[in-house]
Design an enzyme around this catalytic site. Structure first.
Site, short mmCIF file in Angstrom:
data_model
loop_
_atom_site.label_atom_id
_atom_site.label_comp_id
_atom_site.label_asym_id
_atom_site.label_seq_id
_atom_site.Cartn_x
_atom_site.Cartn_y
_atom_site.Cartn_z
N PHE A 127 10.08 -2.69 2.17
CA PHE A 127 9.29 -1.85 2.81
C PHE A 127 7.80 -2.16 2.36
CE2 PHE A 127 6.64 1.67 4.12
CZ PHE A 127 7.01 1.85 5.67
N ASP A 213 4.06 -6.28 -4.24
CA ASP A 213 3.57 -4.95 -3.64
C ASP A 213 3.97 -3.82 -4.45
OD1 ASP A 213 3.77 -2.54 -2.08
OD2 ASP A 213 4.64 -3.42 -0.50
N LYS A 242 -1.11 4.67 -2.70
CA LYS A 242 -0.41 5.97 -3.17
C LYS A 242 -1.15 6.43 -4.40
CE LYS A 242 4.21 4.92 -1.21
NZ LYS A 242 4.40 6.42 -0.39
C1 LIG Z 1 6.41 -0.48 -1.37
C2 LIG Z 1 5.40 -0.06 -0.15
N1 LIG Z 1 4.72 -0.68 0.31
C3 LIG Z 1 3.77 -0.23 1.24
C4 LIG Z 1 3.80 1.03 1.82
C5 LIG Z 1 3.29 1.26 2.82
O1 LIG Z 1 2.11 2.33 2.46
P1 LIG Z 1 0.96 3.12 3.44
O2 LIG Z 1 2.05 4.09 4.17
O3 LIG Z 1 0.10 3.75 2.72
O4 LIG Z 1 0.62 2.11 4.51
C6 LIG Z 1 4.60 1.86 1.16
C7 LIG Z 1 4.81 3.41 1.66
O5 LIG Z 1 5.68 3.82 1.27
C8 LIG Z 1 5.67 1.22 -0.01
O6 LIG Z 1 6.44 2.12 -0.61
#
Ligand SMILES: Cc1ncc(COP(=O)(O)O)c(C=O)c1O
Length: 385
Positions: A127, A213, A242
């Site tokens: 994700f 990520d 986050k």
């Molecule tokens: C690993 C990862 N990358 C990207 C995101 C996307 O982040 P945002 O919701 O702040 O755009 C998330 C959100 O849960 C995530 O867990």
């Protein structure tokens, strides 16, 4: 009738106040938050020092523009780069924006190497966000459903499978590999301990950028400030969000070496990204993590929770597996457990359900009493299944 679009299906509870690991609803009922706003409020709700920093900054200067020098942004970039061994930083407002910046850097890396149709390898069940590029990177058809055509530049490979990557190394269009060190949204899926080291070697050998990520795993969640530090590696690009703002929206894309030299004036930007308010908040977050030994508590309480669950569930066939790193935990059951979300709420406990797994991301400041409450409540919910 609600005037909100229907893209969320919120539980019927309205929180009006937060303090430490607890939220209070509009009826005065208190809930133990074992999810931290999905891995955001790592230092707990309304941490006093963070609140003070926000109040002071809000009363001094909220926003100018990236057309002017922003001292707090410079300071935050320096702090993050020193902590992560990276060279420079770009700030946006979310995880998706941090990943968008990373994907654009990969495109510029392609241009620099005369590759016209660049391809990025990303993982199934990953994700990376909800914007069109990050949705394309995401390896989950359910999340992508309805939004085709997606960007065609992503090839999805199985996570934790080095052969799956090697099968593509004769494709001269590959420019980057983009991975979460631990897959969060798909239920705390952990690779072999040397997987990232092997991926980095492939990246080095083939001039690919390694994009990690750490939007969910970063800022102390796994017991190190960044999860990849367990592997003693440094990625070319690192994305964060986050926990970085403890609830104030901020995303960061850090780059190293060749990847740090690709963005030039005018090539990328954000109106709000990196404004004085969010940067001052994030600096305060990082200071508190260091000063209050938050990582030690994360490791201690993570091990306490994981070993308690392993002991309690040792003889029940309902529990298939317990996965954890620091305070990122999943308890995988042998059955659908989506009903537990509402039942936990009725028991004043906030959790997440991902597939057949109970996912827990409690604040990193959690104490033993609070951990015991989580253990007792989760055990009785599972027993009642
Ligand atoms: C690993 C990862 N990358 C990207 C995101 C996307 O982040 P945002 O919701 O702040 O755009 C998330 C959100 O849960 C995530 O867990």
């Amino acid at each position: 009738m609600s005037y909100l679009m229907s893209n969320y299906a919120p539980l019927k509870v309205n929180f009006v106040k937060g303090e430490g690991c607890y939220l209070t609803d509009d009826k005065g009922d208190k809930y133990l938050d074992a999810l931290s706003g999905v891995g955001v409020v790592n230092l707990g709700h309304c941490h006093k020092e963070i609140t003070k920093a926000i109040q002071n900054q809000a009363g001094t200067l909220l926003h100018t523009s990236n057309w002017y020098h922003i001292k707090h942004q410079e300071d935050l970039a320096a702090k993050l780069c020193k902590l992560a061994n990276m060279d420079n930083a770009f700030f946006g407002n979310s995880g998706a924006e941090a990943n968008e910046a990373a994907i654009k850097i990969a495109r510029l890396h392609a241009r620099a190497n005369n590759i016209d149709n660049p391809v990025i390898l990303s993982a199934n069940q990953s994700f990376h966000g909800r914007t069109m590029a990050t949705l394309s990177a995401t390896g989950n058809e359910k999340v992508q459903s309805g939004f085709t055509p997606l960007l065609s530049e992503f090839i999805h490979i199985n996570f934790n499978d080095i052969d799956a990557i090697n099968a593509h190394t004769d494709n001269n269009n590959i420019v980057a590999i983009m991975l979460e060190p631990i897959q969060g949204e798909s239920g705390v899926i952990m690779p072999d301990s040397d997987y990232l080291n092997k991926v980095q070697k492939i990246c080095n050998d083939n001039n690919y950028l390694l994009i990690l990520d750490e939007v969910q795993t970063g800022i102390g969640r796994t017991g190190k400030l960044f999860a990849h530090q367990y592997n003693n590696i440094t990625p070319d690009v690192l994305t964060l969000a986050k926990g970085l703002g403890n609830g104030v929206p901020i995303g960061a894309c850090l780059a190293k070496g060749k990847a740090s030299k690709l963005l030039t004036p005018g090539s990328h930007g954000s109106t709000f990204g990196g404004n004085p308010l969010v940067c001052k908040t994030a600096i305060t977050v990082l200071d508190i993590i260091e000063k209050d030994n938050i990582l030690d508590n994360c490791i201690k309480m993570g091990e306490y929770l994981a070993s308690a669950f392993k002991a309690k569930f040792a003889n029940t066939e309902k529990v298939v597996e317990i996965r954890s790193k620091g305070l990122m935990l999943a308890i995988e059951l042998n059955q659908d457990c989506s009903g537990l979300l509402q039942k936990a709420l009725e028991n004043n406990l906030l959790i997440n359900i991902t597939g057949k797994s109970i996912r827990l991301l409690p604040p990193l400041i959690i104490n033993q009493d609070e951990a015991d409450t989580i253990i007792t409540k989760i055990c009785s919910l599972v027993d009642a299944l």
